[in-house]
Scaffold this motif. Structure first.
Motif, short mmCIF file in Angstrom:
data_model
loop_
_atom_site.label_atom_id
_atom_site.label_comp_id
_atom_site.label_asym_id
_atom_site.label_seq_id
_atom_site.Cartn_x
_atom_site.Cartn_y
_atom_site.Cartn_z
N SER A 90 0.81 -1.22 0.00
CA SER A 90 0.00 0.00 0.00
C SER A 90 0.85 1.27 0.00
N GLN A 92 3.02 4.11 -1.54
CA GLN A 92 3.14 4.71 -2.85
C GLN A 92 4.47 5.45 -3.03
N ASN A 132 3.94 8.00 1.95
CA ASN A 132 2.61 8.17 1.35
C ASN A 132 2.04 6.78 1.10
N PHE A 133 0.80 6.58 1.51
CA PHE A 133 0.21 5.25 1.34
C PHE A 133 -1.20 5.38 0.80
N ASP A 134 -1.67 4.29 0.24
CA ASP A 134 -3.03 4.19 -0.29
C ASP A 134 -3.61 2.92 0.32
N ASP A 135 -4.46 3.07 1.32
CA ASP A 135 -4.98 1.93 2.06
C ASP A 135 -6.22 1.36 1.36
N PRO A 136 -6.12 0.16 0.80
CA PRO A 136 -7.28 -0.38 0.08
C PRO A 136 -8.40 -0.85 1.01
N LYS A 139 -10.14 2.51 1.74
CA LYS A 139 -10.14 3.36 0.54
C LYS A 139 -9.78 4.80 0.90
N ALA A 140 -8.66 4.95 1.58
CA ALA A 140 -8.19 6.27 2.00
C ALA A 140 -6.70 6.39 1.70
N ARG A 141 -6.29 7.61 1.43
CA ARG A 141 -4.89 7.92 1.21
C ARG A 141 -4.40 8.80 2.34
N LYS A 178 2.67 3.66 -11.60
CA LYS A 178 1.29 3.25 -11.86
C LYS A 178 1.25 2.20 -12.95
#
Length: 178
Positions: A90, A92, A132-136, A139-141, A178
């Motif tokens: 997660s 980025q 920096n993370f993108d938590d699936p 659904k939050a960054r 990406k």
């Protein structure tokens, strides 16, 4: 003769206009900077959590550990209990950041009459690791800040984390394309 000279000069300008410098295509593999340390980071790093994660608003000293079995980094509080973890997949972007701030001594000295000007020169360097993370799951960054005092340790932790997470290096930072 003037017409021949005019046509010759005109053809030179036309050739010069059509033959221009072309931009070179970007390289596919970025060159690794020589400042990147090749020493792996220790398994546990003393750090200070400075905020950024949902539900954890308090700054806290603790230990950051690599959990390679579960593919994540884990922050343990000062009571050695697990506070939170961030999975490698997660993440980025991971990068260093530094800030030069006036220390407490500098603030006190700046209040002294006739010597206050010297308080402006007493500075302290603070170094942070920003993730920096993108938590699936939710659904939050977001981004998480960890304060690490030693520059060599900070660079080592960032490079080790970037390699373990399978990220691509760009300068001092690591990112997930990406």
């Amino acid at each position: 003769m003037k017409k021949v000279l005019f046509l010759f000069v005109l053809s030179l300008f036309i050739c010069a206009a059509t033959i221009t410098a072309q931009p070179r295509p970007a390289e596919k593999t970025p060159a690794s900077p020589s400042s990147t340390p090749k020493t792996p980071a220790p398994t546990s790093i003393p750090t200070r959590y400075e905020g950024g994660l949902f539900g954890f608003s308090e700054n806290e000293k603790g230990i950051l550990k690599f959990d390679d079995d579960n593919q994540r980094i884990v922050f343990f509080g000062k009571d050695n209990k697990e506070r939170f973890s961030i999975p490698y997949k997660s993440m980025q972007i991971v990068y260093p950041q530094s800030a030069s701030v006036r220390s407490n001594t500098g603030t006190v000295v700046s209040a002294v009459p006739y010597a206050g000007i010297f308080g402006q020169f007493i500075k302290k360097k603070r170094r942070y690791m920003i993730v920096n993370f993108d938590d699936p799951d939710v659904k939050a960054r977001g981004l998480v800040n960890f304060k690490i005092d030693d520059k060599e340790l900070l660079d080592s932790v960032i490079s080790t984390l970037g390699e373990k997470a399978g990220m691509t290096q760009r300068g001092d930072a690591y990112y997930r394309p990406k």
